[in-house]
Design a protein around this motif. Structure first.
Motif, PDB file in Angstrom:
ATOM      1  N   TYR A  13      -8.840  -4.964   2.877  1.00 23.90           N
ATOM      2  CA  TYR A  13      -7.726  -5.825   2.500  1.00 23.90           C
ATOM      3  C   TYR A  13      -6.855  -6.019   3.733  1.00 23.90           C
ATOM      4  O   TYR A  13      -6.725  -5.104   4.561  1.00 23.90           O
ATOM      5  N   GLY A  14      -6.234  -7.199   3.810  1.00 24.16           N
ATOM      6  CA  GLY A  14      -5.275  -7.487   4.877  1.00 24.16           C
ATOM      7  C   GLY A  14      -4.048  -8.165   4.279  1.00 24.16           C
ATOM      8  O   GLY A  14      -3.937  -8.303   3.052  1.00 24.16           O
ATOM      9  N   ARG A  15      -3.177  -8.612   5.147  1.00 24.26           N
ATOM     10  CA  ARG A  15      -1.879  -9.139   4.710  1.00 24.26           C
ATOM     11  C   ARG A  15      -1.980 -10.216   3.626  1.00 24.26           C
ATOM     12  O   ARG A  15      -1.182 -10.260   2.692  1.00 24.26           O
ATOM     13  N   ASN A  16      -2.983 -11.087   3.732  1.00 25.87           N
ATOM     14  CA  ASN A  16      -3.082 -12.209   2.789  1.00 25.87           C
ATOM     15  C   ASN A  16      -3.457 -11.792   1.380  1.00 25.87           C
ATOM     16  O   ASN A  16      -3.418 -12.608   0.462  1.00 25.87           O
ATOM     17  N   LYS A  55       2.089  -0.999  -1.963  1.00 28.70           N
ATOM     18  CA  LYS A  55       1.695  -2.340  -1.504  1.00 28.70           C
ATOM     19  C   LYS A  55       1.069  -3.141  -2.638  1.00 28.70           C
ATOM     20  O   LYS A  55       0.037  -2.745  -3.193  1.00 28.70           O
ATOM     21  N   HIS A  88       2.067  -0.463   7.361  1.00 33.65           N
ATOM     22  CA  HIS A  88       3.155  -1.387   7.703  1.00 33.65           C
ATOM     23  C   HIS A  88       2.620  -2.796   7.946  1.00 33.65           C
ATOM     24  O   HIS A  88       3.365  -3.767   7.870  1.00 33.65           O
ATOM     25  N   ASN A  89       1.316  -2.867   8.231  1.00 34.30           N
ATOM     26  CA  ASN A  89       0.709  -4.186   8.426  1.00 34.30           C
ATOM     27  C   ASN A  89      -0.262  -4.549   7.311  1.00 34.30           C
ATOM     28  O   ASN A  89      -1.094  -5.440   7.469  1.00 34.30           O
ATOM     29  N   TRP A  90      -0.160  -3.824   6.202  1.00 35.16           N
ATOM     30  CA  TRP A  90      -0.981  -4.124   5.012  1.00 35.16           C
ATOM     31  C   TRP A  90      -2.489  -4.093   5.324  1.00 35.16           C
ATOM     32  O   TRP A  90      -3.262  -4.871   4.773  1.00 35.16           O
ATOM     33  N   GLN A  91      -2.891  -3.193   6.199  1.00 31.59           N
ATOM     34  CA  GLN A  91      -4.302  -3.139   6.593  1.00 31.59           C
ATOM     35  C   GLN A  91      -5.026  -1.985   5.898  1.00 31.59           C
ATOM     36  O   GLN A  91      -4.650  -0.818   6.074  1.00 31.59           O
ATOM     37  N   TRP A 118       3.608 -12.060  -1.396  1.00 33.34           N
ATOM     38  CA  TRP A 118       4.495 -12.502  -0.329  1.00 33.34           C
ATOM     39  C   TRP A 118       5.517 -13.441  -0.907  1.00 33.34           C
ATOM     40  O   TRP A 118       5.144 -14.242  -1.756  1.00 33.34           O
ATOM     41  N   HIS A 130       7.593 -10.132   0.759  1.00 31.20           N
ATOM     42  CA  HIS A 130       7.682  -8.716   0.394  1.00 31.20           C
ATOM     43  C   HIS A 130       8.977  -8.423  -0.354  1.00 31.20           C
ATOM     44  O   HIS A 130      10.059  -8.867   0.041  1.00 31.20           O
ATOM     45  N   ASN A 156       4.314   3.255   2.120  1.00 28.90           N
ATOM     46  CA  ASN A 156       4.409   3.367   3.586  1.00 28.90           C
ATOM     47  C   ASN A 156       4.476   4.823   4.012  1.00 28.90           C
ATOM     48  O   ASN A 156       5.405   5.234   4.684  1.00 28.90           O
TER      49      ASN A 156
END
Ligand code: QV4
Ligand code: CA
Length: 484
Positions: free
Chosen positions: A129-132, A162, A120-123, A136, A138, A105
């Motif tokens: 890549y995204g949150r999925n 991440k 912070h939004n895993w972007q 999870w 975290h 971060n």
């Protein structure tokens, strides 16, 4: 996955830590190929986060932003050019693959290829890549997790980085596509960073989807990439290196610890007569071996009391033993000089890496140590090539720290770690003749610039190494004769 596919007559890999691709290509042609080196481990070739807040530390390259081939080391075209030129020089390329995670971060969010992110939004739109695509819920790995909880070591974040979920098909595809692009460009394999932090089952699927090595670069058809997985296992952890050896090779961290200990004088060299698995080391074919790496030379990772270029005499002896002995697949470290353990490579005020300069005596300047260009080190690569597939025979020791052994009838090496002189008539196993010691000097025209050793018809020779000598090693082999 356990064959490095070195060109014939070549051996040993060198980690050219933070080198630029153009410089590596030059080095393959002007030095590594001619000296018989097998390969180069390169710093991660994919786009990483730029961290000016810490003045561009070396470790920014362990924070991926995307799989674009743009870093301080060079761009995709320079990468392709390096691999082609090195393969032509008989030197293989092994990228460091960072596939466990993306960035932390950090407050900055622009990569070396211009990609941005919203951490912070895993972007990570550069992949994307995204949150999925991340584990999870975290969680962050805590110090105690290593002893108890393999699932947390693998599903939580390493130092807040991440944590990708390699269990999903989408993530697997991104990783496999990235690695296959590198294979198609001619690399011979990979270091798998943070393998301990990924499930062996997921890695197995990823490896199985990798292409064969590119035959247009000289690899035999059907060759699988050489894979060595970074698993630090000094015992007592929930994740064990044996969980990974069925997949591919593993970095053997006990190797450098034990040899550093011995060559620092904390364990008698005579005990090295049983060097190998009897010391609790991995089976030969499973082990990528080294004295120091980019982490433990500066107290990161396994840390410990590792010899480095800073204790040159003992370090060169430990490296010489590694290269003289048949156990393991040896890797050399090639460093830039540092005092600050976070500092990045020599760079200008724009953050561009400054190339090493090459001095007339083969050593490097501009802040680069280039251990691989130290005579006792590169000459021992020649020794290893001459020794070939032979084992250890005719071991001799004085019951203390003076040891010697032969490699078949091809090569002979002696070490003196005692505070008194080694002065002995020893069996060298070599044909009669006069040989140049490749540690104290080399063959020049028809004489030796260092020690000369005369081997009699019985294979014996008078060997002397005094404690005041520059090095504690003497090495001769078929090929180092003063007259050929
Ligand atoms: C900081 C805090 C964390 C916090 C986080 C929040 O310290 O407590 O959770 O912020 O975001 C850097 C900083 C580190 C920072 C982190 C994330 O040093 O302080 O966390 O970034 O921003 C290298 C360095 C690390 C560095 C990392 C990423 O060694 O210091 O972390 O790169 O830039 C174990 C593992 C083993 C690992 C070894 C170091 O089992 O796999 O630790 N070794 C490999 C590489 C190593 C690399 C990584 C793994 C990560 O060899 O060089 O870490 O890719 O033993
Ligand atoms: Ca993980």
């Amino acid at each position: 996955y356990k064959n490095p596919y070195y060109a014939s007559g070549h051996s040993a890999m060198v980690h050219l830590f933070e080198w630029k691709w153009d410089d590596i290509a030059d080095e393959c042609e002007r030095f590594l190929g001619p000296k018989g080196f097998g390969g180069v481990q390169i710093s991660p070739p994919n786009e990483n986060l730029v961290i000016w807040g810490k003045n561009r530390p070396w470790w920014e390259r362990y924070q991926p932003m995307s799989y674009k081939l743009v870093t301080r080391s060079g761009n995709e075209q320079q990468f392709a050019d390096m691999v082609r030129r090195c393969n032509n020089a008989g030197v293989r390329i092994y990228p460091d693959a960072i596939i466990n995670h993306m960035t932390g971060n950090d407050p900055e969010n622009v990569g070396t290829g211009g990609s941005t992110g919203d951490f912070h939004n895993w972007q990570y739109p550069g992949v994307p890549y995204g949150r999925n695509d991340f584990n999870w819920p975290h969680c962050v790995i805590g110090g105690n997790d290593y002893a108890c909880c393999a699932d947390r070591v693998r599903n939580c974040e390493l130092a807040g980085l991440k944590d990708l979920n390699q269990g999903t098909e989408y993530v697997r595809d991104q990783i496999v596509n990235y690695m296959n692009r590198l294979i198609d460009l001619g690399v011979a394999g990979f270091r798998i960073d943070a393998a301990k932090h990924m499930w062996p089952g997921d890695l197995s699927v990823i490896y199985s989807r990798l292409h064969n090595l590119n035959t247009a670069h000289g690899f035999p058809s059907g060759s699988r990439p050489y894979i060595y997985q970074e698993v630090i296992d000094l015992g007592g952890e929930a994740v064990r290196r044996e969980e990974y050896t069925s997949l591919a090779a593993v970095t053997e961290f006990k190797f450098g610890l034990e040899l550093s200990n011995a060559f620092k004088g904390n364990n008698q060299l005579k005990w090295l007569s049983t060097w190998g698995p009897a010391w609790g080391l991995l089976p030969h074919e499973d082990a990528l071996t080294f004295i120091d790496n980019h982490d433990n030379q500066r107290g990161h990772g396994a840390g410990g009391n590792i010899l480095t270029y800073k204790q040159a005499k003992q370090y060169k002896a430990a490296i010489a033993f590694m290269l003289a002995h048949p156990y393991g697949e040896p890797q050399l470290m090639s460093s830039f000089d540092f005092w600050d353990t976070e500092a990045g490579p020599p760079m200008d005020h724009h953050g561009n890496i400054i190339s090493p300069s090459i001095n007339s005596d083969n050593t490097c300047g501009n802040g680069w140590i280039c251990e691989h260009r130290w005579r006792p080190i590169y000459q021992m690569v020649g020794f290893r090539n001459a020794a070939g597939n032979t084992g250890v025979n005719d071991w001799w020791d004085n019951g203390s720290n003076q040891i010697a052994f032969c490699r078949g009838g091809n090569a002979f090496v002696a070490f003196n770690g005692d505070s008194w002189a080694l002065n002995e008539s020893l069996q060298t196993c070599l044909p009669a003749g006069t040989y140049c010691d490749v540690i104290s000097g080399e063959k020049s025209h028809h004489s030796c610039t260092g020690k000369a050793v005369t081997v009699g018809h019985d294979g014996r020779a008078h060997i002397s190494i005094s404690p005041g000598d520059f090095d504690m090693v003497l090495a001769i082999y078929v090929g180092s004769e003063s007259r050929l």
